[in-house]
Design a protein around this motif. Structure first.
Motif, short mmCIF file in Angstrom:
data_model
loop_
_atom_site.label_atom_id
_atom_site.label_comp_id
_atom_site.label_asym_id
_atom_site.label_seq_id
_atom_site.Cartn_x
_atom_site.Cartn_y
_atom_site.Cartn_z
N TYR A 72 26.31 -23.46 88.47
CA TYR A 72 26.21 -23.26 90.23
C TYR A 72 26.85 -23.60 91.24
O TYR A 72 26.87 -22.36 91.76
CB TYR A 72 24.76 -23.51 89.90
CG TYR A 72 24.41 -22.96 88.86
CD1 TYR A 72 23.53 -21.76 88.45
CD2 TYR A 72 23.63 -23.49 87.31
CE1 TYR A 72 22.82 -21.25 87.57
CE2 TYR A 72 23.19 -23.57 85.89
CZ TYR A 72 22.57 -22.07 86.27
OH TYR A 72 21.94 -21.84 84.81
N ARG A 73 26.83 -24.85 91.02
CA ARG A 73 28.34 -25.55 92.73
C ARG A 73 29.36 -25.78 92.43
O ARG A 73 29.59 -25.83 91.59
CB ARG A 73 26.84 -26.47 92.98
CG ARG A 73 24.88 -26.13 93.37
CD ARG A 73 25.74 -24.97 94.98
NE ARG A 73 24.09 -24.73 94.82
CZ ARG A 73 23.98 -23.75 95.54
NH1 ARG A 73 24.71 -23.49 96.97
NH2 ARG A 73 22.10 -23.92 96.23
N TYR A 74 30.17 -25.64 93.40
CA TYR A 74 31.32 -26.44 93.81
C TYR A 74 31.40 -27.70 93.27
O TYR A 74 29.91 -28.80 93.63
CB TYR A 74 31.50 -25.76 94.65
CG TYR A 74 33.38 -26.44 94.61
CD1 TYR A 74 34.20 -25.32 93.88
CD2 TYR A 74 33.31 -27.54 95.18
CE1 TYR A 74 35.77 -25.88 94.58
CE2 TYR A 74 35.30 -27.94 95.03
CZ TYR A 74 36.15 -26.73 94.37
OH TYR A 74 36.98 -27.36 95.25
N TYR A 79 22.57 -33.43 91.63
CA TYR A 79 21.26 -33.34 92.80
C TYR A 79 19.80 -33.72 92.11
O TYR A 79 19.23 -33.31 92.72
CB TYR A 79 21.27 -32.04 92.54
CG TYR A 79 22.10 -31.07 93.03
CD1 TYR A 79 21.83 -30.92 94.54
CD2 TYR A 79 23.26 -30.92 91.83
CE1 TYR A 79 23.05 -29.92 95.13
CE2 TYR A 79 24.55 -29.90 92.94
CZ TYR A 79 24.33 -29.80 94.38
OH TYR A 79 24.88 -29.12 94.89
N ASP A 172 19.82 -24.65 86.79
CA ASP A 172 20.14 -25.12 88.59
C ASP A 172 19.51 -25.71 89.54
O ASP A 172 19.12 -25.71 89.90
CB ASP A 172 20.17 -23.63 89.08
CG ASP A 172 21.73 -23.74 90.27
OD1 ASP A 172 21.49 -25.35 91.03
OD2 ASP A 172 21.22 -23.18 91.65
N SER A 174 19.89 -27.93 91.76
CA SER A 174 20.70 -27.70 93.36
C SER A 174 18.97 -26.48 93.81
O SER A 174 19.35 -27.17 95.49
CB SER A 174 21.40 -27.13 93.96
OG SER A 174 22.27 -25.44 93.09
N ASP A 266 30.06 -23.17 98.70
CA ASP A 266 29.50 -24.66 97.70
C ASP A 266 28.96 -23.29 96.92
O ASP A 266 28.01 -23.43 96.08
CB ASP A 266 28.11 -25.38 98.22
CG ASP A 266 27.81 -26.04 97.12
OD1 ASP A 266 28.81 -26.63 96.24
OD2 ASP A 266 26.87 -26.42 97.09
N ILE A 267 29.65 -22.52 95.44
CA ILE A 267 29.59 -21.55 94.49
C ILE A 267 30.43 -21.97 93.83
O ILE A 267 31.36 -22.39 93.26
CB ILE A 267 29.37 -20.69 94.94
CG1 ILE A 267 28.44 -19.66 93.59
CG2 ILE A 267 30.54 -19.97 94.94
CD1 ILE A 267 28.38 -18.03 94.44
N SER A 268 29.99 -22.03 92.05
CA SER A 268 31.24 -22.60 90.99
C SER A 268 31.56 -21.30 90.86
O SER A 268 31.69 -20.65 91.67
CB SER A 268 30.04 -22.16 89.45
OG SER A 268 31.43 -22.15 88.65
#
Length: 424
Positions: A72-74, A79, A172, A174, A266-268
């Protein structure tokens, strides 16, 4: 602890060393709620200071876990951090609200940390200031003890008789605020880690493997952070299809452009542009945006501006001089692939075959995976370039130079000595 929990704890290990139990084990007890309920999420300095004080005053080892937002995030940042310790209870800490947990890490200096698959969580914990001085890895302990399934849910069920709900492992993390069912799942992940650690320690001691495990844990705790991966773009899925240097350059340029976008947003990276699309573009070498749009992975719900940035990356690769094009593959360090040994060095192939057979038989007798007994890479390297003079000391030195632990050398050294001596 509830009466049901005490009953299951009394039965303790259901399977020893991966061997089948004497009787059919009773159905696992569903673990639905933490003992003290879901703890509040710690997201400010005052609440964090109280947690630090509570855990510093606690006793015994501390159970630690972390949740990331992989896919989901870079990156792999934490988290949520979960902890549990006798005398302190459980705590859920939000690293977004409390990004510096070095105070907590310092308060736990000298305390044994219990983690499951420690190498997965240690990098993200280190990033927020938490690094253990000693640890107990329940996943690795399960491997060494010979349990066939060592995921947290499976080993808790096998060893302690509880069924953990694992439905939220890939959500996710985050997301804010975190839903109560997710927080319940997170708290339960550390609920039984101390009990699991104690049961596995007892089983390892029974099998005569406890000192081996402690040596492994010490090596993990003292290992430095992994260096950045060289040419990470070469790990693009489907890379084996790309053979021409110009096409390889397209993969590199598209991967780099995607990574920059993913980091900025900030994303996969996979949510920005799929690996399959990168490979398609590298093979097709599109001449313009219109040609790019016709390729799988491009065009669908993708704006003109996005398409132009991907085409610009393709164009950069197409314009590179020959001298700047990447080579078809990284030159691997160490020996060549084993499939080529019979042609390149028949004696080395014979050594490797003998060594693999001996290691496999020993691993089976010890009820543990071969890769935990000794890494396949270590066996290959020693068989490809054995010591010039074969003695127990020279084989031990060779294994040690490749990172083998003392216990591994003691178990595998004599076997490799015989395998390396092809005249024996």
């Amino acid at each position: 602890m509830t009466d049901a929990q005490e009953t299951a704890a009394d039965t303790s290990l259901r399977t020893t060393g991966g061997a089948p139990p004497d009787d059919v084990a009773p159905a696992p007890i569903p673990l639905l709620e933490p003992r003290e309920g879901i703890p509040p999420v710690v997201a400010d300095d005052d609440a964090l200071a109280q947690v630090i004080a509570d855990f510093a005053a606690g006793t015994g080892p501390v159970a630690v876990d972390a949740e990331r937002a992989s896919g989901y995030r870079y990156g792999q940042r934490a988290y949520l951090v979960q902890l549990r310790r006798e005398g302190a209870g459980s705590a859920l800490i939000d690293p977004v609200g409390c990004p510096d947990l070095s105070g907590l890490g310092q308060a736990l200096t000298g305390t044994e940390w219990i983690l499951h698959a420690a190498t997965q969580d240690l990098p993200c914990l280190r990033d927020i200031g938490m690094t253990p001085t000693s640890l107990f890895d329940t996943e690795l302990a399960g491997r060494l003890a010979g349990f066939p399934r060592v995921g947290l849910g499976a080993i808790v069920e096998n060893v302690l008789g509880y069924a953990l709900e694992k439905g939220h492992s890939a959500v996710d993390w985050s997301t804010r605020p975190l839903p109560d069912p997710w927080l319940r799942y997170a708290a339960l992940d550390v609920e039984l880690l101390v009990d699991l650690r104690n049961a596995l320690e007892e089983e390892l001691d029974r099998q005569g493997k406890l000192e081996w495990a402690l040596e492994e844990f010490a090596a993990i705790a003292s290992a430095p952070p992994a260096p950045p991966r060289k040419d990470p773009w070469r790990r693009t899925s489907g890379m084996h299809k790309v053979r021409r240097r110009r096409q390889i350059a397209v993969v590199r340029e598209l991967w780099t452009a995607r990574d920059q976008v993913a980091q900025r947003r900030d994303i996969s990276p996979g949510k920005v542009l799929g690996d399959a699309a990168i490979i398609e573009a590298s093979l097709a070498l599109p001449v313009n945006v219109q040609a790019l749009t016709a390729l799988p992975g491009f065009g669908h719900r993708m704006g003109r501006r996005q398409l132009e940035q991907w085409q610009a990356a393709v164009d950069r690769a197409k314009e590179l001089p020959e001298s700047e094009l990447p080579q078809p593959g990284q030159q691997p360090a160490g020996p060549p692939p084993p499939r080529s040994w019979a042609d390149k060095d028949p004696a080395a192939a014979a050594r490797l075959s003998a060594a693999r057979t001996a290691v496999s038989e020993l691993a089976e007798r010890l009820h543990m995976p071969q890769e935990n007994l000794i890494t396949p890479d270590t066996v290959r390297r020693v068989c490809w370039e054995p010591p010039k003079v074969l003695t127990p000391d020279t084989v031990e030195a060779a294994l040690s130079a490749h990172g083998a632990r003392h216990w591994q050398i003691g178990q595998v050294g004599p076997l490799l000595l015989r395998a390396l001596d092809t005249s024996a």
